[in-house]
Design an enzyme around this catalytic site. Structure first.
Site, PDB file in Angstrom:
ATOM      1  N   SER A 166      46.514  43.868  30.067  1.00 35.72           N
ATOM      2  CA  SER A 166      46.054  44.025  28.676  1.00 35.72           C
ATOM      3  C   SER A 166      44.563  44.325  28.617  1.00 35.72           C
ATOM      4  CB  SER A 166      46.300  42.734  27.891  1.00 35.72           C
ATOM      5  OG  SER A 166      47.631  42.310  28.041  1.00 35.72           O
ATOM      6  N   THR A 205      54.757   6.140  41.668  1.00 41.05           N
ATOM      7  CA  THR A 205      55.885   6.056  40.730  1.00 41.05           C
ATOM      8  C   THR A 205      55.342   5.882  39.327  1.00 41.05           C
ATOM      9  OG1 THR A 205      55.977   3.714  41.265  1.00 41.05           O
ATOM     10  CG2 THR A 205      57.540   5.157  42.409  1.00 41.05           C
ATOM     11  N   ASP A 237      39.494  50.620  33.853  1.00 39.63           N
ATOM     12  CA  ASP A 237      39.730  49.176  34.028  1.00 39.63           C
ATOM     13  C   ASP A 237      41.224  48.945  34.281  1.00 39.63           C
ATOM     14  OD1 ASP A 237      39.093  46.479  34.113  1.00 39.63           O
ATOM     15  OD2 ASP A 237      39.224  46.194  31.945  1.00 39.63           O
ATOM     16  N   GLU A 260      35.318  40.394  28.069  1.00 40.87           N
ATOM     17  CA  GLU A 260      36.674  40.950  28.107  1.00 40.87           C
ATOM     18  C   GLU A 260      37.662  39.940  28.651  1.00 40.87           C
ATOM     19  OE1 GLU A 260      40.256  43.112  29.460  1.00 40.87           O
ATOM     20  OE2 GLU A 260      38.906  41.893  30.689  1.00 40.87           O
ATOM     21  N   GLU A 261      37.236  39.203  29.664  1.00 42.72           N
ATOM     22  CA  GLU A 261      38.167  38.284  30.327  1.00 42.72           C
ATOM     23  C   GLU A 261      38.475  37.052  29.473  1.00 42.72           C
ATOM     24  OE1 GLU A 261      39.783  39.339  32.700  1.00 42.72           O
ATOM     25  OE2 GLU A 261      38.583  40.548  34.072  1.00 42.72           O
ATOM     26  N   ASP A 283      31.676  41.155  32.642  1.00 40.86           N
ATOM     27  CA  ASP A 283      32.070  39.778  32.967  1.00 40.86           C
ATOM     28  C   ASP A 283      33.225  39.823  33.963  1.00 40.86           C
ATOM     29  OD1 ASP A 283      33.870  40.769  30.938  1.00 40.86           O
ATOM     30  OD2 ASP A 283      34.564  38.723  30.578  1.00 40.86           O
ATOM     31  N   HIS A 336      33.515  46.340  31.145  1.00 39.40           N
ATOM     32  CA  HIS A 336      33.073  44.946  30.993  1.00 39.40           C
ATOM     33  C   HIS A 336      32.387  44.458  32.253  1.00 39.40           C
ATOM     34  CE1 HIS A 336      36.593  42.921  33.076  1.00 39.40           C
ATOM     35  NE2 HIS A 336      37.231  44.000  32.667  1.00 39.40           N
TER      36      HIS A 336
HETATM   37  N1  BES Z   1      41.487  45.073  33.954  1.00 44.12           N
HETATM   38  C1  BES Z   1      42.320  44.087  33.359  1.00 44.12           C
HETATM   39  C2  BES Z   1      43.510  44.654  32.623  1.00 44.12           C
HETATM   40  C3  BES Z   1      44.482  45.439  33.429  1.00 44.12           C
HETATM   41  C4  BES Z   1      44.794  45.080  34.714  1.00 44.12           C
HETATM   42  C5  BES Z   1      45.105  46.510  32.866  1.00 44.12           C
HETATM   43  C6  BES Z   1      45.702  45.834  35.441  1.00 44.12           C
HETATM   44  C7  BES Z   1      46.030  47.229  33.570  1.00 44.12           C
HETATM   45  C8  BES Z   1      46.316  46.895  34.876  1.00 44.12           C
HETATM   46  C9  BES Z   1      41.502  43.235  32.397  1.00 44.12           C
HETATM   47  O1  BES Z   1      40.228  42.921  32.888  1.00 44.12           O
HETATM   48  C10 BES Z   1      42.222  41.936  32.178  1.00 44.12           C
HETATM   49  O2  BES Z   1      42.369  41.187  33.085  1.00 44.12           O
HETATM   50  N2  BES Z   1      42.650  41.694  30.964  1.00 44.12           N
HETATM   51  C11 BES Z   1      43.246  40.452  30.582  1.00 44.12           C
HETATM   52  C12 BES Z   1      43.184  40.409  29.080  1.00 44.12           C
HETATM   53  C13 BES Z   1      43.161  39.075  28.466  1.00 44.12           C
HETATM   54  C14 BES Z   1      42.127  38.153  28.990  1.00 44.12           C
HETATM   55  C15 BES Z   1      43.056  39.197  26.958  1.00 44.12           C
HETATM   56  C16 BES Z   1      44.689  40.352  31.066  1.00 44.12           C
HETATM   57  O3  BES Z   1      45.397  41.354  31.126  1.00 44.12           O
HETATM   58  O4  BES Z   1      45.083  39.238  31.420  1.00 44.12           O
HETATM   59 ZN    ZN Z   2      40.530  41.267  34.353  1.00 47.83          ZN
END
Ligand code: BES
Ligand code: ZN
Length: 457
Positions: free
Chosen positions: A399, A315, A180, A153-154, A88, A86
């Site tokens: 994820s 307050t 990734d 992806e993000e 982005d 990705h």
């Molecule tokens: N590269 C990450 C996912 C990741 C990070 C996998 C570290 C294993 C170890 C990916 O770009 C990411 O940040 N994914 C998001 C997914 C979400 C936005 C659906 C995540 O994990 O928060």
């Molecule tokens: Zn990420």
């Protein structure tokens, strides 16, 4: 003429300069004012693939950000590898915590500092450069390759999932190759065979029709911020067990073998604590830190708002309060079902004094890769040759929801060959990626393509 590996060694600086060009583009997918940057990053990658003499390179428009596609598939008798990545990135804020500007890549102590350096521009670019090393050294690429590089992806890949479903033939392949994720440790090659899924919720608690004086009304009218905190406190018990009814129903328990494999990994809890400046770890009772961080589901508040946030003491009894809550999921939990269970639980514990809503943001399924898959073995061998160290297989807590979709829609396994490190500070200020791992990543990828025909079953 040189070999691909020699070409990679001879072009270290050129590769870095090209990566820097990509890193300078602030392609933040959550920020709608960055549409031009998104397009520039996609166009840059189209240019990169076009330079590889592929039969087909195309920029596919979507209702959101474009998808970059390219393919070179000359063989009938060799596997097809779909490389996914990705372009982005996450927002760079808080910007004042960066030591160097997030979109001005800077090399310091052997690492490239920039937003996206590791996640995922630097990591995914390794495969583009690996393929270039074949083309430019006059060596045939040993297998069929396809690239799919997305810009969402993000934000949960909202347009890639329908794209997969509508382009099954175009994307038909024998495996997906993804960089990734992170390696288990520095100089420790590892293949990630499990990723968690995600259900992300936003709650809002609404009380009186306006903010109130906390002396005049306090004690007599419900405070939405208090309610919100009480409701959040009811989400887990003192053992860290999530209290949403049905939450664990589909969780596949860890087997003895899973637990032994996890315990055998060289994890240093003291170093982990020190690296985070914490006195103690924390989590679900009965599980180790590694299990908690990768193979067990979670529930965490990611953000909370309401009331007075500025300097001094005002307050006030706020009229509204809200929270963002993420739940990381493990096989076989279903993000939609978990979102529904969360909503039902929130409704069941909400007092009559306020109105409470819980809405779902993006989510994704968890995934586990078959450890016997031949592509994984080729990946492990390539890693071992370049890093000169035995590969570990581990699960990770982050994820990449599209991995489960690749399996569901295309019926293929994904090889998660991460070159990053957990300490890369992805999504945080001062994100970095080791120059050495960028270089070794390109070499490992090229070696993987060379070895794959020998592993084909
Ligand atoms: N590269 C990450 C996912 C990741 C990070 C996998 C570290 C294993 C170890 C990916 O770009 C990411 O940040 N994914 C998001 C997914 C979400 C936005 C659906 C995540 O994990 O928060
Ligand atoms: Zn990420």
């Amino acid at each position: 003429m040189s070999t691909p590996q020699e070409y990679i060694d001879q072009n270290k600086d050129k590769f870095l300069n090209e990566l820097f060009e990509l890193l300078r583009i602030p392609s933040i997918s959550t920020d709608s004012s960055k549409k031009d940057a998104i397009r520039n990053a996609a166009d840059f990658l189209v240019g990169q693939l076009e330079a590889l003499d592929f039969e087909r390179v195309e920029l596919f428009e979507t209702p959101g950000n474009p998808i970059v596609y390219g393919e070179h598939c000359p063989y009938d008798d060799q596997p097809t590898v779909l490389v996914y990545g990705h372009y982005d990135v996450q927002p760079s804020d808080p910007d004042d915590l960066w030591d160097t500007p997030p979109f001005e890549p800077t090399i310091k102590d052997g690492s490239i500092y920039a937003r996206g350096a590791s996640d995922d521009k630097g990591q995914s670019f390794t495969h583009v450069k690996a393929i270039e090393s074949f083309v430019k050294s006059g060596t045939p690429i040993p297998v069929n390759v396809k690239f799919i590089l997305e810009g969402e992806e993000e934000i949960g890949s909202p347009n890639l999932v329908p794209f997969l479903e509508n382009h099954k033939d175009l994307l038909a392949c024998d495996m997906v190759l993804i960089s990734d994720t992170a390696m288990f440790g520095k100089d420790q090659p590892s293949i990630t065979y499990g990723l968690r899924g995600l259900a992300y919720m936003e709650m809002e608690v609404v009380g009186p029709n306006r903010d109130l004086h906390s002396g005049v009304y306090g004690g007599a009218v419900e405070n939405p911020l208090n309610v919100l905190c009480e409701m959040i406190a009811k989400m887990k018990d003192e053992d860290g067990v999530i209290q949403i009814p049905g939450f664990y129903d589909r969780v596949i328990p860890l087997t003895q073998a899973d637990r032994e494999a996890s315990a055998a990994l060289p994890f240093d809890e003291e170093a982990y604590k020190n690296s985070l400046d914490i006195k103690e770890v924390h989590g679900e009772k009965g599980y180790t830190t590694l299990e908690r961080a990768s193979a067990r589901p979670t529930l965490d508040v990611n953000g909370i708002w309401g009331g007075y946030q500025k300097e001094g003491a005002k307050t006030v009894l706020p009229s509204k309060a809200g929270a963002k809550v993420s739940m990381r999921l493990v096989p076989d939990q279903d993000p939609k079902e978990i979102a529904r269970l969360f909503q039902e639980y929130v409704e069941s514990i909400a007092p009559d004094t306020v109105k409470v809503t819980a809405n779902e943001h993006h989510g994704g399924f968890p995934s586990v890769t078959d450890l016997d898959f031949y592509g994984l073995k080729a990946g492990a061998k390539a890693f071992e040759e370049i890093y000169d160290k035995e590969v570990l297989f581990s699960r990770e807590g982050g994820s990449i929801p599209i991995v489960a979709d690749f399996k569901r829609v295309l019926g293929v396994e994904s090889i998660l060959m991460g070159f990053g490190l957990t300490s890369d500070a992805i999504h945080s200020p001062n994100e970095k990626f080791s120059v050495k791992d960028f270089h070794r990543g390109i070499k490992t990828s090229a070696r993987f393509f060379e070895l794959l025909p020998d592993f084909k079953e």
